[in-house]
Design an enzyme around this catalytic site. Structure first.
Site, PDB file in Angstrom:
ATOM      1  N   ARG A 225       0.850  -1.187   0.000  1.00  0.00           N
ATOM      2  CA  ARG A 225       0.000   0.000   0.000  1.00  0.00           C
ATOM      3  C   ARG A 225       0.887   1.240   0.000  1.00  0.00           C
ATOM      4  O   ARG A 225       1.962   1.252   0.606  1.00  0.00           O
ATOM      5  CB  ARG A 225      -0.904   0.026   1.242  1.00  0.00           C
ATOM      6  CG  ARG A 225      -2.042  -0.967   1.211  1.00  0.00           C
ATOM      7  CD  ARG A 225      -3.097  -0.624   0.149  1.00  0.00           C
ATOM      8  NE  ARG A 225      -4.217  -1.558   0.144  1.00  0.00           N
ATOM      9  CZ  ARG A 225      -4.314  -2.626  -0.657  1.00  0.00           C
ATOM     10  NH1 ARG A 225      -3.359  -2.899  -1.526  1.00  0.00           N
ATOM     11  NH2 ARG A 225      -5.388  -3.406  -0.593  1.00  0.00           N
ATOM     12  N   HIS A 273      -1.136   0.312  -9.698  1.00  0.00           N
ATOM     13  CA  HIS A 273      -1.799  -0.645  -8.780  1.00  0.00           C
ATOM     14  C   HIS A 273      -2.319  -1.878  -9.538  1.00  0.00           C
ATOM     15  O   HIS A 273      -3.510  -2.191  -9.517  1.00  0.00           O
ATOM     16  CB  HIS A 273      -2.939   0.039  -8.002  1.00  0.00           C
ATOM     17  CG  HIS A 273      -3.304  -0.703  -6.747  1.00  0.00           C
ATOM     18  ND1 HIS A 273      -3.655  -0.069  -5.568  1.00  0.00           N
ATOM     19  CD2 HIS A 273      -3.354  -2.033  -6.460  1.00  0.00           C
ATOM     20  CE1 HIS A 273      -3.922  -0.968  -4.645  1.00  0.00           C
ATOM     21  NE2 HIS A 273      -3.746  -2.190  -5.167  1.00  0.00           N
TER      22      HIS A 273
HETATM   23  P1  NAP Z   1      -1.323 -12.073   4.493  1.00  0.00           P
HETATM   24  O1  NAP Z   1      -1.389 -13.458   3.961  1.00  0.00           O
HETATM   25  O2  NAP Z   1      -2.275 -11.688   5.582  1.00  0.00           O
HETATM   26  O3  NAP Z   1       0.179 -11.830   4.979  1.00  0.00           O
HETATM   27  C1  NAP Z   1       0.543 -10.737   5.748  1.00  0.00           C
HETATM   28  C2  NAP Z   1       1.971 -10.951   6.244  1.00  0.00           C
HETATM   29  O4  NAP Z   1       2.421  -9.739   6.858  1.00  0.00           O
HETATM   30  C3  NAP Z   1       2.100 -12.057   7.287  1.00  0.00           C
HETATM   31  O5  NAP Z   1       3.273 -12.784   7.074  1.00  0.00           O
HETATM   32  C4  NAP Z   1       2.194 -11.277   8.595  1.00  0.00           C
HETATM   33  O6  NAP Z   1       2.942 -11.928   9.628  1.00  0.00           O
HETATM   34  C5  NAP Z   1       2.951 -10.061   8.144  1.00  0.00           C
HETATM   35  N1  NAP Z   1       2.750  -8.924   9.055  1.00  0.00           N
HETATM   36  C6  NAP Z   1       1.581  -8.268   9.333  1.00  0.00           C
HETATM   37  N2  NAP Z   1       1.807  -7.279  10.228  1.00  0.00           N
HETATM   38  C7  NAP Z   1       3.121  -7.319  10.509  1.00  0.00           C
HETATM   39  C8  NAP Z   1       3.961  -6.551  11.370  1.00  0.00           C
HETATM   40  N3  NAP Z   1       3.479  -5.554  12.113  1.00  0.00           N
HETATM   41  N4  NAP Z   1       5.273  -6.864  11.432  1.00  0.00           N
HETATM   42  C9  NAP Z   1       5.787  -7.885  10.677  1.00  0.00           C
HETATM   43  N5  NAP Z   1       5.030  -8.659   9.845  1.00  0.00           N
HETATM   44  C10 NAP Z   1       3.731  -8.366   9.776  1.00  0.00           C
HETATM   45  O7  NAP Z   1      -1.553 -11.017   3.324  1.00  0.00           O
HETATM   46  P2  NAP Z   1      -1.311 -11.237   1.747  1.00  0.00           P
HETATM   47  O8  NAP Z   1      -2.442 -11.964   1.135  1.00  0.00           O
HETATM   48  O9  NAP Z   1       0.055 -11.752   1.560  1.00  0.00           O
HETATM   49  O10 NAP Z   1      -1.399  -9.725   1.220  1.00  0.00           O
HETATM   50  C11 NAP Z   1      -0.507  -8.749   1.716  1.00  0.00           C
HETATM   51  C12 NAP Z   1      -0.864  -7.368   1.215  1.00  0.00           C
HETATM   52  O11 NAP Z   1      -0.534  -7.248  -0.164  1.00  0.00           O
HETATM   53  C13 NAP Z   1      -2.345  -7.004   1.261  1.00  0.00           C
HETATM   54  O12 NAP Z   1      -2.737  -6.599   2.544  1.00  0.00           O
HETATM   55  C14 NAP Z   1      -2.435  -5.886   0.247  1.00  0.00           C
HETATM   56  O13 NAP Z   1      -2.226  -4.640   0.884  1.00  0.00           O
HETATM   57  C15 NAP Z   1      -1.277  -6.154  -0.699  1.00  0.00           C
HETATM   58  N6  NAP Z   1      -1.726  -6.519  -2.057  1.00  0.00           N
HETATM   59  C16 NAP Z   1      -1.446  -5.651  -3.079  1.00  0.00           C
HETATM   60  C17 NAP Z   1      -1.820  -5.980  -4.360  1.00  0.00           C
HETATM   61  C18 NAP Z   1      -1.450  -5.087  -5.530  1.00  0.00           C
HETATM   62  O14 NAP Z   1      -1.931  -5.303  -6.642  1.00  0.00           O
HETATM   63  N7  NAP Z   1      -0.596  -4.121  -5.351  1.00  0.00           N
HETATM   64  C19 NAP Z   1      -2.512  -7.186  -4.612  1.00  0.00           C
HETATM   65  C20 NAP Z   1      -2.774  -8.037  -3.545  1.00  0.00           C
HETATM   66  C21 NAP Z   1      -2.372  -7.695  -2.265  1.00  0.00           C
HETATM   67  P3  NAP Z   1       2.424 -13.314  10.276  1.00  0.00           P
HETATM   68  O15 NAP Z   1       2.658 -14.364   9.191  1.00  0.00           O
HETATM   69  O16 NAP Z   1       3.301 -13.511  11.432  1.00  0.00           O
HETATM   70  O17 NAP Z   1       0.979 -13.120  10.593  1.00  0.00           O
HETATM   71  C1  GLV Z   2      -5.091  -5.314  -4.019  1.00  0.00           C
HETATM   72  O1  GLV Z   2      -4.490  -4.328  -3.808  1.00  0.00           O
HETATM   73  C2  GLV Z   2      -5.534  -6.231  -3.009  1.00  0.00           C
HETATM   74  O2  GLV Z   2      -5.356  -5.934  -1.822  1.00  0.00           O
HETATM   75  O3  GLV Z   2      -6.095  -7.288  -3.370  1.00  0.00           O
END
Ligand code: NAP
Ligand code: GLV
Length: 310
Positions: A225, A273
């Site tokens: 983000r 994005h």
């Molecule tokens: P996820 O599976 O919930 O993974 C989040 C990770 O972040 C976990 O490993 C978590 O640790 C870690 N984390 C959270 N808070 C933390 C902190 N304070 N300190 C250290 N580590 C922390 O999420 P995801 O599905 O991978 O998605 C991640 C993010 O990618 C989304 O929230 C979104 O903002 C972004 N995204 C962007 C796009 C785009 O097109 N740009 C697309 C999809 C997603 P733990 O494993 O210990 O819980």
């Molecule tokens: C995209 O930014 C997502 O969070 O899926």
């Protein structure tokens, strides 16, 4: 049982509603209408919905998010604390994220920009071979996106580390856990890739103090983000030469304003994005499965823990 559908993914909501309705024959799905009245929906299926959705639809008992990140939902008024918020889990996004990371990293480490400028001068000049040990990668967040990315990059023999709250361990990826290990993680990292969710604990985490702890010639890839990155701090570190470049997919303000200095900075690559899109078919299939489980009263995966914000 009514479902309200409000998504910014597509200008035609019926491109999503028609196939979703086919998988959920016992419910009635209605498209959000801006000046309309409440339809009495119990379920909301949303992506970046209008700000007043939960103020108008006050009977919502569950929210299904057509994306991975839920930060924008928690900024909307009227979303009750006890309403479960369920996010997309992968649904084709982690492969796109891994591709994006490979592209941004390899473009820098293999000097493809330089080869492009040599081509413009019809210049046949091999540059020194890659030394992967000079390109240690650190992935922030080892969830669905970060873990896939880390494994793919480790598979290309880059030295890869992952940092997360719990310190998830993966073969070939050095694990760092929590705030206490953050400085050590940064100190061994040159290419920093951010896949963290946006929460009160992670907002502004890509700041001057973080980036200056990276190895010299650092490279920043932000696909999470915009609010994770302190934009003026990145510009200052690029000017100092400590950071050599950045590939950015997300911004504090989207669309990125026309007059933003990032557009014309030679060290910054911008995408709008799109690092990982919610693919329509995979997203609809997953959301329909989750809603059917919810309606049956079965346990759900992808439920956001409200106290952690992800
Ligand atoms: P996820 O599976 O919930 O993974 C989040 C990770 O972040 C976990 O490993 C978590 O640790 C870690 N984390 C959270 N808070 C933390 C902190 N304070 N300190 C250290 N580590 C922390 O999420 P995801 O599905 O991978 O998605 C991640 C993010 O990618 C989304 O929230 C979104 O903002 C972004 N995204 C962007 C796009 C785009 O097109 N740009 C697309 C999809 C997603 P733990 O494993 O210990 O819980
Ligand atoms: C995209 O930014 C997502 O969070 O899926």
């Amino acid at each position: 049982m009514k479902i309200i559908f409000a998504s910014a993914h597509d200008t035609d909501p019926h491109a999503w509603i028609t196939p979703l309705q086919a998988l959920l024959p016992d419910v009635e799905i209605q498209a959000w209408v801006d000046d309309g009245r409440a339809v009495g929906a119990r379920i909301a299926v949303v992506w970046n919905p209008p700000r007043n959705i939960f103020m108008r639809e006050t009977d919502i008992q569950a929210v299904f998010n057509l994306g991975a990140g839920v930060d924008a939902l928690f900024r909307l008024p009227g979303l009750k604390d006890d309403v479960p918020v369920v996010r997309l889990e992968d649904a084709g996004m982690s492969a796109q994220m891994a591709e994006y990371a490979v592209y941004a990293l390899v473009r820098a480490s293999r000097q493809f920009d330089q080869y492009q400028s040599q081509q413009e001068q019809a210049l046949w000049r091999p540059l020194p071979d890659i030394q992967r040990e000079k390109w240690p990668v650190g992935v922030m967040g080892m969830g669905i996106m970060g873990a896939r990315m880390a494994q793919v990059l480790a598979g290309l023999d880059y030295p890869v580390a992952g940092w997360s709250r719990s310190g998830k361990s993966l073969p070939g990826v050095q694990a760092f856990a929590g705030q206490a290990a953050f400085s050590d993680f940064l100190a061994r990292t040159r290419v920093l890739i951010n896949t963290l969710p946006l929460t009160s604990a992670t907002s502004g985490i890509l700041c001057r103090d973080t980036m200056r702890q990276l190895l010299p010639g650092a490279y920043i890839i932000n696909v999470a983000r915009g609010q994770h990155l302190v934009e003026e701090d990145l510009l200052a570190l690029l000017a100092s030469g400590h950071v050599q470049g950045a590939t950015l997919d997300v911004f504090c303000q989207e669309p990125l304003p026309q007059n933003h200095p990032f557009w014309t900075h030679p060290g910054i690559t911008i995408t709008p994005h799109v690092a990982a899109s919610s693919l329509r078919e995979a997203s609809i299939t997953q959301v329909a499965k989750k809603i059917n489980s919810y309606l049956r009263g079965d346990a759900l995966t992808g439920v956001v823990e409200r106290n952690r914000g992800y």
